[in-house]
Design an enzyme around this catalytic site. Sequence first.
Site, PDB file in Angstrom:
ATOM      1  N   GLU A 138      28.991   1.004  22.591  1.00 45.74           N
ATOM      2  CA  GLU A 138      28.407  -0.067  21.758  1.00 45.74           C
ATOM      3  C   GLU A 138      29.024  -1.409  22.115  1.00 45.74           C
ATOM      4  O   GLU A 138      28.338  -2.430  22.168  1.00 45.74           O
ATOM      5  CB  GLU A 138      28.584   0.232  20.271  1.00 45.74           C
ATOM      6  CG  GLU A 138      28.034   1.577  19.807  1.00 45.74           C
ATOM      7  CD  GLU A 138      26.608   1.874  20.246  1.00 45.74           C
ATOM      8  OE1 GLU A 138      25.823   0.927  20.409  1.00 45.74           O
ATOM      9  OE2 GLU A 138      26.295   3.072  20.447  1.00 45.74           O
TER      10      GLU A 138
ATOM     11  N   GLU B  45      24.410  -1.295  18.503  1.00 43.17           N
ATOM     12  CA  GLU B  45      25.135  -2.422  19.091  1.00 43.17           C
ATOM     13  C   GLU B  45      24.779  -3.796  18.523  1.00 43.17           C
ATOM     14  O   GLU B  45      24.915  -4.797  19.240  1.00 43.17           O
ATOM     15  CB  GLU B  45      24.871  -2.430  20.593  1.00 43.17           C
ATOM     16  CG  GLU B  45      23.431  -2.822  21.021  1.00 43.17           C
ATOM     17  CD  GLU B  45      22.499  -1.639  21.304  1.00 43.17           C
ATOM     18  OE1 GLU B  45      22.759  -0.548  20.763  1.00 43.17           O
ATOM     19  OE2 GLU B  45      21.519  -1.831  22.043  1.00 43.17           O
TER      20      GLU B  45
ATOM     21  N   HIS C  92      27.552  -2.852  25.252  1.00 45.86           N
ATOM     22  CA  HIS C  92      26.208  -3.406  25.056  1.00 45.86           C
ATOM     23  C   HIS C  92      26.249  -4.917  24.830  1.00 45.86           C
ATOM     24  O   HIS C  92      25.246  -5.590  25.007  1.00 45.86           O
ATOM     25  CB  HIS C  92      25.531  -2.760  23.850  1.00 45.86           C
ATOM     26  CG  HIS C  92      24.676  -1.561  24.171  1.00 45.86           C
ATOM     27  ND1 HIS C  92      23.770  -1.541  25.201  1.00 45.86           N
ATOM     28  CD2 HIS C  92      24.568  -0.347  23.545  1.00 45.86           C
ATOM     29  CE1 HIS C  92      23.133  -0.364  25.212  1.00 45.86           C
ATOM     30  NE2 HIS C  92      23.607   0.384  24.225  1.00 45.86           N
TER      31      HIS C  92
ATOM     32  N   GLY D  37      23.856   7.828  16.977  1.00 47.54           N
ATOM     33  CA  GLY D  37      25.318   7.731  16.988  1.00 47.54           C
ATOM     34  C   GLY D  37      25.798   6.400  16.436  1.00 47.54           C
ATOM     35  O   GLY D  37      26.605   6.359  15.506  1.00 47.54           O
TER      36      GLY D  37
HETATM   37  N1  0A1 Z   1      20.991   1.447  20.999  1.00 46.92           N
HETATM   38  C1  0A1 Z   1      21.711   2.519  20.380  1.00 46.92           C
HETATM   39  C2  0A1 Z   1      20.865   3.669  20.041  1.00 46.92           C
HETATM   40  C3  0A1 Z   1      20.085   3.629  18.790  1.00 46.92           C
HETATM   41  C4  0A1 Z   1      18.717   3.616  18.839  1.00 46.92           C
HETATM   42  C5  0A1 Z   1      17.959   3.674  17.699  1.00 46.92           C
HETATM   43  C6  0A1 Z   1      18.643   3.745  16.492  1.00 46.92           C
HETATM   44  O1  0A1 Z   1      17.985   3.836  15.298  1.00 46.92           O
HETATM   45  C7  0A1 Z   1      16.720   4.152  15.264  1.00 46.92           C
HETATM   46  C8  0A1 Z   1      19.996   3.732  16.433  1.00 46.92           C
HETATM   47  C9  0A1 Z   1      20.716   3.663  17.592  1.00 46.92           C
HETATM   48  C10 0A1 Z   1      22.711   3.043  21.371  1.00 46.92           C
HETATM   49  O2  0A1 Z   1      22.363   3.232  22.531  1.00 46.92           O
HETATM   50  O3  0A1 Z   1      23.832   3.296  21.004  1.00 46.92           O
HETATM   51 ZN    ZN Z   2      23.155   2.366  23.983  1.00 42.76          ZN
END
Ligand code: 0A1
Ligand code: ZN
Length: 877
Positions: A301, A267, A304, A264
């Site tokens: 985001e 952050e 975060h 989606g």
């Molecule tokens: N930390 C982001 C999620 C996310 C994880 C991996 C990604 O690429 C491989 C991209 C986004 C969230 O929790 O929104």
């Molecule tokens: Zn997240």
Amino acid sequence: MRTDEPRAINLKDYRAPDFRIDTIALDFALDPDATRVAAKMHVKRTGAKDAALVLTGEKLKLLGLRVNNADVSPANYKVDDETLTLSGLPDEFTLDTLTEIVPAANTTLEGLYVSKGIFCTQCEAEGFRRITYYLDRPDNLAVFTTRIEADKGKYPVLLSNGNLIKSGDLDGGRHFAAWHDPFPKPSYLFALVAGDLGHIEDRFTTMSGRKVDLRIYVEHGNEPRATYAMDSLKRAMKWDEEAYGREYDLDIFMIVAVSAFNFGAMENKGLNIFNDKVLLASPDTATDDDYARIEGVVAHEYFHNWTGDRITCRDWFQLSLKEGLTVFRDQNFSADMRSRGVKRIEDVKVLRMRQFQEDAGPLAHPVQPQSYITIDNFYTATVYEKGSEVIGMLNTLVGPEGYRKATDLYFARHDGQAVTIEDWVKCFEDANGRDLSQFRLWYRQSGTPTIRAEGAYDAVTKKYALTLKQSLPSTPGQPDKRPMHIPVRMGFVAKSARGIPLTLEGENAIGLEERVLELTEAEQRFVFVDVPEEPLLSIGRGFSAPAHFEVKASAADRAALMARDADPFNRWEAGQALATNVLIEMAETEHSGIAPRADAIYVDAIGEVLAKAEADHAFAAEMLMPPSEGELALKMQPADPVAIHDARNALITAIAAAHGETFRTLYDKLGPAGTFTPDAASAGRRRLRNVCLRYVTAAETEDSARIADRHYRSATNMTDMIAGLAALVRMDRPERDAAFVHFHDRFADNPLVLDKWMSLQASSPLPETIATVRKLMTHPAYDIKNPNRVRALIGAFSANHLRFHEADGSGYATVGDVVRALDSINPMVAARMAAAFENWRRYDDKRQALMRGELETTLKKPGLSSNLFEVASKMSG
Ligand code: 0A1
Ligand code: ZN
């Protein structure tokens, strides 16, 4: 087939690194076919004297390597496909590297890649190693300075984390920008964007009076579609100050929308990168659900920044530390912006469909996994949604004030650190003086507990004895389980209209009408005194734990709870439980060859809901719809997709036959009012009207098609257009094809809207759906390299319970083929799509064999990625 089985990483093997990189200056010379990355790092030894420095790096060409400004002798370094190892190092030094990468050839969408001519990065979890050699692990926090140089005509906008410190023109039509992020961060939060982008801007004044520039960058022409996201951002910033005392910390906060993105949004510190699907909205292109999702993801985001960026994870086994918490935060934000009761219902539906399913199958894992092959496979409903539920239970156990004390302590104690889930729980214990040893099992044990409740009323003594029993099934790698610490929110519903206080034996004050029982044993008895009449039991109010609550109740009792429970969630829950019982019985009857019949108690209860529908439109809309086919399949063993589909249709038709008039009147009454606004009340009205449309068109006659067609043609917003098309797509009528052609032509230049067009066709129950899906895969708008397109067509088809499970296996083959083809392009998304086969054991032998066949074919694929290997081998094992 793979010859080398990928290695698993285990939490128990965690070791702090032997070196620390505390600053890094990056210099990018951007070119789609050969980008040069120069890195200068300050490195200190923190471990053994003779330890070598092992940096990770993948798909990099190493062009230069210097320690303290001197070339490194070949004897002192070694490079392989995944690492650069340096030995004979001093205790403190500067390390210079020069590497070259090919962003244009990067289809994995990890590291630095190009999306529609825009350079962008995705570094979580382990993408930074595709940019340069580094300690690509979350426990190394460094201050980043980033200089970007590129052709000014093609890439006028150059962005990175932090504050802009310098920019200017260079020879040869090139220019540069330099950014400095003062907050030490792990490499997964690094971001870079370069391209020809438009933007909108705004301003936010924080609670301490600091002014923050807000910017949202989008493709030129999309600027007006970013205003809702901007509005959501400002509301999220304000909410975090009020609810958590958290203020934004840089001078600028930027969001960029890109079209090719694996998840989606992301952050990255001060520079969030978004999938354009969860950022762009206008009334004629986005549905109410899209608006709600944008609001939620923008908030997620942004939140975060404190829960993830300022305080991050020590290692990836702690992923839920930031994700479960941040989901809990965004869910509460959305609940405050909209309706808390309806939001809870929506969240529980998602939890049950995705997380309960995961927890009951071969991919089950604890909220804190103990082992992984590829961490990308652990961005799961368990880590996110169950992780959020676990925090919700902490909130329930210590109360809102205790919760705020605990989070205040967490921010004060751990700001600037990379910490563990254990550190988080400790803050709850320390701030509230509670022992949460047993509660910690929620992080360690996988599987969904069942809580059985049994009540016995004694009319003579006026006592009500409630027995609660908990059990947890064995799950992969966890044969034996221990009882958990479970908050059970409950109340009584009197047959007369009065409220009943909940006073436990031995208490000398009259209790409240709702309370939270703490279940800690396998079996526990609670005796309530002074209960004036035999009540109905309302248990698990607000869904107080991610569990199956089971209670014996007659259909009439459930109908009474549907009408009168003081807790809106449990009113809905009673209706879902009643509908589920009715539907499973109908499905099983069909199995035995007798025509299914709808249950009169449920049909009457729906009449009562309709009579009160005007009081809360969105809530009524939830009350009026029975569980989805996918949800029902989880309750039937073996699940029969055809019988479930037929039963659900028969029930809807019976309800429509009984209350057709009322639905029609309500439908007309709720008709469009004034100009479109995306607020919760207007969205609720549209939602209820579209549920009415579902019933009004249930008969699928010529008349139904005419009504659906008129609904579509007179719609003034995307929500209503989609509702009209969704009604038509079920019917084999000429209006259907004409409307789909019309819609296609109107939105031919808008990929996000064409995604909806594809999804709708892929979710049709008509027999030609598989052929349609295969044909759509050759449509010019379909692109296997763009995850949104694949999810819109193939993801929607996998969720089409009836057609995906086509008895001849053609649905399985369609998805299996895509998963294998996609694996060579984007392994992360391929592995996620493969979860369509997760529950093969729940079906009949023939379907089981066909699904297993797809998994086995997948495992034999030459060059299989470790992502897909991990999920396919766990599923078939
Ligand atoms: N930390 C982001 C999620 C996310 C994880 C991996 C990604 O690429 C491989 C991209 C986004 C969230 O929790 O929104
Ligand atoms: Zn997240």
